[in-house]
Each structure stands twice: as C-alpha cells, then as structure tokens.
Motif scaffolding. Structure first.
Motif, PDB file in Angstrom:
ATOM      1  N   GLY A 105       0.800  -1.219   0.000  1.00 39.07           N
ATOM      2  CA  GLY A 105       0.000   0.000   0.000  1.00 39.07           C
ATOM      3  C   GLY A 105       0.830   1.265   0.000  1.00 39.07           C
ATOM      4  O   GLY A 105       0.282   2.360  -0.107  1.00 39.07           O
ATOM      5  N   GLY A 106       2.154   1.119   0.133  1.00 38.86           N
ATOM      6  CA  GLY A 106       3.015   2.292   0.051  1.00 38.86           C
ATOM      7  C   GLY A 106       3.754   2.649   1.314  1.00 38.86           C
ATOM      8  O   GLY A 106       4.414   3.688   1.382  1.00 38.86           O
ATOM      9  N   ALA A 107       3.675   1.798   2.359  1.00 36.88           N
ATOM     10  CA  ALA A 107       4.442   2.070   3.575  1.00 36.88           C
ATOM     11  C   ALA A 107       5.927   1.901   3.295  1.00 36.88           C
ATOM     12  O   ALA A 107       6.334   1.109   2.452  1.00 36.88           O
ATOM     13  CB  ALA A 107       4.010   1.134   4.702  1.00 36.88           C
ATOM     14  N   ASN A 108       6.746   2.650   4.016  1.00 35.73           N
ATOM     15  CA  ASN A 108       8.195   2.571   3.854  1.00 35.73           C
ATOM     16  C   ASN A 108       8.841   1.599   4.834  1.00 35.73           C
ATOM     17  O   ASN A 108       9.953   1.131   4.607  1.00 35.73           O
ATOM     18  CB  ASN A 108       8.833   3.949   4.042  1.00 35.73           C
ATOM     19  CG  ASN A 108       8.322   4.956   3.050  1.00 35.73           C
ATOM     20  OD1 ASN A 108       7.258   5.550   3.259  1.00 35.73           O
ATOM     21  ND2 ASN A 108       9.029   5.160   1.966  1.00 35.73           N
ATOM     22  N   ASP A 109       8.139   1.316   5.913  1.00 34.88           N
ATOM     23  CA  ASP A 109       8.679   0.406   6.916  1.00 34.88           C
ATOM     24  C   ASP A 109       7.525  -0.150   7.744  1.00 34.88           C
ATOM     25  O   ASP A 109       6.390   0.345   7.665  1.00 34.88           O
ATOM     26  CB  ASP A 109       9.668   1.145   7.827  1.00 34.88           C
ATOM     27  CG  ASP A 109      10.766   0.232   8.361  1.00 34.88           C
ATOM     28  OD1 ASP A 109      10.547  -0.997   8.390  1.00 34.88           O
ATOM     29  OD2 ASP A 109      11.831   0.744   8.746  1.00 34.88           O
ATOM     30  N   TYR A 110       7.813  -1.177   8.549  1.00 34.60           N
ATOM     31  CA  TYR A 110       6.774  -1.900   9.249  1.00 34.60           C
ATOM     32  C   TYR A 110       7.330  -2.392  10.580  1.00 34.60           C
ATOM     33  O   TYR A 110       8.359  -3.043  10.611  1.00 34.60           O
ATOM     34  CB  TYR A 110       6.334  -3.095   8.384  1.00 34.60           C
ATOM     35  CG  TYR A 110       5.068  -3.788   8.814  1.00 34.60           C
ATOM     36  CD1 TYR A 110       5.071  -4.717   9.844  1.00 34.60           C
ATOM     37  CD2 TYR A 110       3.873  -3.534   8.169  1.00 34.60           C
ATOM     38  CE1 TYR A 110       3.911  -5.367  10.226  1.00 34.60           C
ATOM     39  CE2 TYR A 110       2.698  -4.170   8.532  1.00 34.60           C
ATOM     40  CZ  TYR A 110       2.734  -5.101   9.569  1.00 34.60           C
ATOM     41  OH  TYR A 110       1.571  -5.729   9.940  1.00 34.60           O
ATOM     42  N   MET A 111       6.660  -2.039  11.676  1.00 33.25           N
ATOM     43  CA  MET A 111       7.055  -2.517  12.997  1.00 33.25           C
ATOM     44  C   MET A 111       5.842  -3.071  13.720  1.00 33.25           C
ATOM     45  O   MET A 111       4.735  -2.583  13.546  1.00 33.25           O
ATOM     46  CB  MET A 111       7.666  -1.382  13.832  1.00 33.25           C
ATOM     47  CG  MET A 111       9.021  -0.934  13.367  1.00 33.25           C
ATOM     48  SD  MET A 111       9.764   0.266  14.507  1.00 33.25           S
ATOM     49  CE  MET A 111      10.007  -0.754  15.978  1.00 33.25           C
ATOM     50  N   THR A 112       6.073  -4.098  14.543  1.00 35.58           N
ATOM     51  CA  THR A 112       4.986  -4.677  15.326  1.00 35.58           C
ATOM     52  C   THR A 112       5.169  -4.354  16.802  1.00 35.58           C
ATOM     53  O   THR A 112       6.287  -4.222  17.295  1.00 35.58           O
ATOM     54  CB  THR A 112       4.927  -6.206  15.139  1.00 35.58           C
ATOM     55  OG1 THR A 112       6.185  -6.776  15.491  1.00 35.58           O
ATOM     56  CG2 THR A 112       4.604  -6.564  13.697  1.00 35.58           C
ATOM     57  N   LYS A 113       4.053  -4.221  17.496  1.00 29.33           N
ATOM     58  CA  LYS A 113       4.070  -4.001  18.941  1.00 29.33           C
ATOM     59  C   LYS A 113       4.200  -5.359  19.639  1.00 29.33           C
ATOM     60  O   LYS A 113       3.651  -6.342  19.159  1.00 29.33           O
ATOM     61  CB  LYS A 113       2.783  -3.324  19.384  1.00 29.33           C
ATOM     62  CG  LYS A 113       2.464  -2.016  18.679  1.00 29.33           C
ATOM     63  CD  LYS A 113       1.051  -1.576  19.038  1.00 29.33           C
ATOM     64  CE  LYS A 113       0.628  -0.359  18.248  1.00 29.33           C
ATOM     65  NZ  LYS A 113      -0.772   0.008  18.498  1.00 29.33           N
TER      66      LYS A 113
END
Length: 219
Positions: A94-102
């Motif tokens: 979708g266009g996110a540059n990065d991804y982090m989980t809690k």
C-alpha cells in the motif's frame, strides 16, 4: 525541526512514542483516529508519519491508500499489533516505507525513523525524474516508458525511483531491500528478482541490466 505525525488510538502508546521522539529532538503531533490522521497528513507538512493500522473511523490501510493515491510521498512507518504475513504485505504494497509490530523498543523505532528520513530525498527541482525515455512523476505517481503510460504497483514504482535516482550505478539486491522494503527479509529471498522481472515486463526487458552476482543497473 523535523515534524512527525503519530496516528495511534491507544493514548498510552501514543504518549510513550511522543516522549521518546521529543527526547530525541523531534516535534510531534498526535491523531487518535483515521479521519484526523488523514486530514493532518494531507495538510500539515510532516516529515514522517507513524501510522497504526487499527485506527477508529478510518483504518490505517485506508489512510495510507488515500494519501498515496493523492501523491503524498511522506515516509510512513506502519506500527501495529498485527504481525501476520498478509498484513505485512498489505501495508508495504500500500506504500508504507517500513513496518514494525508491537511491542517495540523506542531505540529501534528511532533508528528506523532516521533511516527513513535519510532515504526520503524530496525532488527539490521538480516532481519528475527521468532517464533515457523513462520518467516518474513523484506527485501524481504516474510512470511513462517512452510515449506510453505504465501502470506500476507501489513497490514497482519505488524500485524504478531508486534506479532513476542513480542511473548507470549498480544497485545491489540488499540496497533495494533496504530502500524499497525498509525491513529485513530472509537473505535467501528472491523477492527483489521477482519484482524486477515484473517491472521489466512493463518498461522493457532491455532497460534494466543484470550484473551477475551483484545486482542491477539502469544504463
């Protein structure tokens, strides 16, 4: 001062992030729902957005889709409790540059913020970058190969942008993973090759050279 939008409905998490970012010298603003986040992302000139997926009124996927569809190129770090592969793929496609989980450590979040801010180079002299008949309009998110318009996915667009910013330079698979996907893949993954192959089909196979054992080059 660098301004960061934190779109997070959990007030404790939002406060935790704000304290860490402000201590690091960033200015922050908080949006507790998707509609507010969308309004601010469109209008307030942030340098980076931290976007929770599970927002009320409008979820993070929809906020991301709308701002990218409108040409907002601000770096986005998706922050969510979801850690399934489909959610990861959906956020990045979708266009996110990065991804982090809690849960997460502020130190890691700050490191990712610095990386995304470094990677994000505004087109100061215009919104169009081009080379040898290939062009990208960074505002409208339109691509052209010669006289033909080309429909690209968000990831294909980002890959081509990397090549156009560095013509004639060999780009390694690791560099593409870092700049386009923004997080660690299995080193044995062939995801870069798959996307480059798909991109070649759309812009012409001869436009991207394979440098065996190293990566790719846009001649």
């Amino acid at each position: 001062m660098t301004r960061i939008l934190i779109a997070e409905d959990d007030l404790h998490v939002a406060s935790f992030i704000q304290k860490g970012l402000r201590a690091a010298g960033y200015a922050t603003e908080h949006a507790a729902d998707g509609e507010t986040a969308l309004f601010l992302a469109r209008a307030a000139g942030f340098d980076l957005i931290i976007l929770d997926i599970g927002l009320p009124l409008l979820d993070g996927f929809e906020v991301l889709a709308q701002i990218r569809g409108e040409g907002v190129s601000t770096p986005v770090i998706v922050l969510t409790a979801r850690d399934s592969v489909p959610d990861t793929v959906a956020g990045l496609e979708g266009g996110a540059n990065d991804y982090m989980t809690k849960p997460f450590h502020v130190a890691e979040l700050l490191a990712r913020i610095r990386l995304r801010l470094t990677d994000h180079v505004p087109a100061a002299t215009g919104t169009v970058i081009e080379h040898e008949g290939l062009s990208l309009d960074l505002h409208s998110r339109r691509a052209r190969a010669g006289e033909e318009a080309v429909e690209l996915t968000a990831r294909e667009f980002a890959i081509l942008e990397v090549f156009l910013r560095h013509p004639d330079r060999v780009i390694s698979r690791e560099q593409l993973l870092s700049q386009v996907w923004g997080y660690d893949f299995d080193p044995g993954s062939n995801v870069v090759d798959v996307y480059v192959r798909a991109l070649r089909k759309k812009i012409g196979t001869e436009r991207i050279e394979t440098i065996r054992g190293v990566g790719y080059r846009l001649p």
